[in-house]
Design an enzyme around this catalytic site. Structure first.
Site, PDB file in Angstrom:
ATOM      1  N   GLY A 265       0.777  -1.242   0.000  1.00  0.00           N
ATOM      2  CA  GLY A 265       0.000   0.000   0.000  1.00  0.00           C
ATOM      3  C   GLY A 265       0.797   1.275   0.000  1.00  0.00           C
ATOM      4  CG  ASP A 287       4.987  -1.025   0.501  1.00  0.00           C
ATOM      5  OD1 ASP A 287       6.112  -1.422   0.140  1.00  0.00           O
ATOM      6  OD2 ASP A 287       4.174  -0.524  -0.299  1.00  0.00           O
ATOM      7  CG  PHE A 319       3.802  -7.841  -2.155  1.00  0.00           C
ATOM      8  CD1 PHE A 319       4.673  -8.292  -3.134  1.00  0.00           C
ATOM      9  CD2 PHE A 319       3.401  -6.507  -2.208  1.00  0.00           C
ATOM     10  CE1 PHE A 319       5.145  -7.458  -4.131  1.00  0.00           C
ATOM     11  CE2 PHE A 319       3.878  -5.655  -3.198  1.00  0.00           C
ATOM     12  CZ  PHE A 319       4.751  -6.136  -4.168  1.00  0.00           C
ATOM     13  CG  HIS A 338       0.709  -1.572 -12.521  1.00  0.00           C
ATOM     14  ND1 HIS A 338       0.433  -0.294 -12.990  1.00  0.00           N
ATOM     15  CD2 HIS A 338       1.407  -1.386 -11.363  1.00  0.00           C
ATOM     16  CE1 HIS A 338       0.962   0.597 -12.167  1.00  0.00           C
ATOM     17  NE2 HIS A 338       1.553  -0.046 -11.171  1.00  0.00           N
TER      18      HIS A 338
END
Length: 449
Positions: A265, A287, A319, A338
């Site tokens: 995030g 994060d 992550f 992305h």
């Protein structure tokens, strides 16, 4: 295309443009204030949003139908100098300087030059280039003022960071994309460590590893690169600029007091906006440790009570490893998948799949590519516009190239998202077509997994 076909398309476009423009005019004449989301961005009604996209798309198709192809191609070929001009004024904070100028009298190029340190004549040429595309206004010879567009830049200091992201690492990577794609080996690379960005910077680490490297600070100590703060704050502003629709066009309120895990995030800009608007929701922002340090400062400054009450938690987490929060209602990712090739996306999603409870969902907020020929999973523009509204929707394609250049990531079509999801034991169940450039893809556990 024959002349008769061009004539028919022009007439069809004129009708479409007139009808859509009247919708916008009626909205402006009503004098009603548009709803403003927590990000501070006015949100048009669904009808006005659709009309706006049609007008923008129609203007783009008009260019194709009436402009000489060689001239149009030349303008596209030189467009990088237009973006460079914007990078220059963002770096020099010209819009903020002009915020003190009278809108009718303007400020002289000589005074702006004195305040920025840029040669007066050269600065004036940069500003006149931007005035021609309606960023800034030359009110009289050599005197400039803000207009509706540049005034937005003057009010939002994070927006300068967002624009400069495209003027630094992204711009440099774009310069190397041409030789990279014609390299017989590199053109077939799918690794996030073999990209045009690495060639441009001269490193063999990912952009995130590069940002996390400890460098000497102004006080002589070692700390994260100074660019990291600009990158994270710029991303926060960018999310607000292009993703304002996600705050209103998804059913956040229906989630009640659920916990939302903001995966990757950043400093938690999206969670910050949602937390202010939906006081029952709880958030975990995770994060990299260096980014969480910056997030702590942002939340302490902008919404300290959310941290103090425990309603928002900031958790260092990679992550690509096991997700520590199990059974959350929502695992949310904006501008995460992305940034990565398919295999890494499968790893990220697989860790979330393992943490999900029976009612958990994953929400992926991103550009979702609708091609000019369309997708059955996305709304199509009215003819004669291409299915993706042409120029109105092409920013997703631009970001697709940016992701290709920086880390071999990509913006994906609905079908591509579903294919990656299925490899992780998930499936695409719904796309929320939000007002703005960012949509939300909803993923759930596959029934047969």
């Amino acid at each position: 295309m024959s002349n008769a076909e061009r004539v028919q398309q022009l007439r069809d476009l004129l009708r479409l443009l007139n009808d859509s423009a009247e919708v916008i005019i009626k909205d402006l004449e009503s004098g009603e204030q548009r709803a403003v989301v927590e990000s501070g961005v006015p949100l048009p009604t669904l009808e006005v949003h659709e009309a706006t996209w049609i007008v923008i798309g129609a203007c783009g198709l008009f260019l194709d139908l009436v402009q000489e192809p060689s001239i149009r191609l030349t303008e596209i070929a030189c467009a990088y100098f237009l973006s460079r001009a914007l990078h220059i004024v963002a770096h020099a904070r010209v819009a903020e300087i002009l915020a003190d100028a009278d809108l009718t009298e303007g400020m002289s190029a000589a005074l702006i030059s004195e305040k920025t340190g840029i040669n007066e004549q050269k600065l004036m040429r940069v500003l006149r280039t931007l005035c021609s595309v309606h960023v800034f206004k030359e009110v009289r010879n050599g005197y400039f003022a803000n207009n509706r567009t540049s005034n937005t830049l003057a009010r939002d200091h994070y927006l300068s960071d967002w624009l400069l992201l495209h003027g630094l690492e992204m711009y440099t990577a774009a310069d190397q994309l041409l030789p990279f794609l014609f390299d017989k080996v590199k053109t077939n690379a799918t690794s996030d460590r073999v990209t045009a960005w690495q060639d441009a910077i001269g490193v063999n680490v990912t952009i995130w590893e590069y940002m996390d490297q400890r460098t000497e600070q102004p006080d002589g100590s070692l700390g994260p690169r100074l660019r990291l703060e600009s990158w994270t704050q710029g991303s926060m502003s960018g999310g607000r600029a292009i993703a304002s629709g996600i705050y209103s066009d998804y059913l956040w309120e229906a989630l009640g007091s659920s916990t939302i895990v903001d995966v990757g995030g950043g400093v938690g800009g999206t969670s910050l906006d949602l937390a202010r608007r939906f006081p029952s929701l709880r958030f975990v922002v995770d994060d990299r440790p260096s980014t969480i340090e910056l997030a702590q400062a942002v939340w302490t400054r902008e919404y300290p009570e959310a941290l103090q009450s425990g309603r928002v938690k900031l958790v260092p987490h990679n992550f690509f490893t096991e997700q520590p929060i199990n059974g959350a209602k929502v695992y949310f990712m904006r501008a995460v998948l992305h940034s990565w090739p398919d295999d890494q996306c499968v790893t990220i999603l697989s860790h979330l799949r393992a943490a999900m409870g029976p009612d958990s969902i994953i929400l992926v907020a991103s550009h979702i590519i609708n091609t000019t020929v369309g997708s059955p999973l996305l709304k199509a523009a009215p003819p004669p516009l291409p299915s993706n509204y042409g120029i109105a929707g092409y920013s997703g394609n631009v970001y697709d190239l940016i992701m290709m250049a920086i880390n071999n990531g990509m913006e994906r079509t609905p079908e591509m998202i579903d294919a990656v999801a299925k490899r992780a034991g998930l499936s695409l169940t719904k796309i929320w077509e939000c007002r703005g450039n960012i949509y939300i893809a909803e993923l759930r556990v596959r029934e047969d997994s």
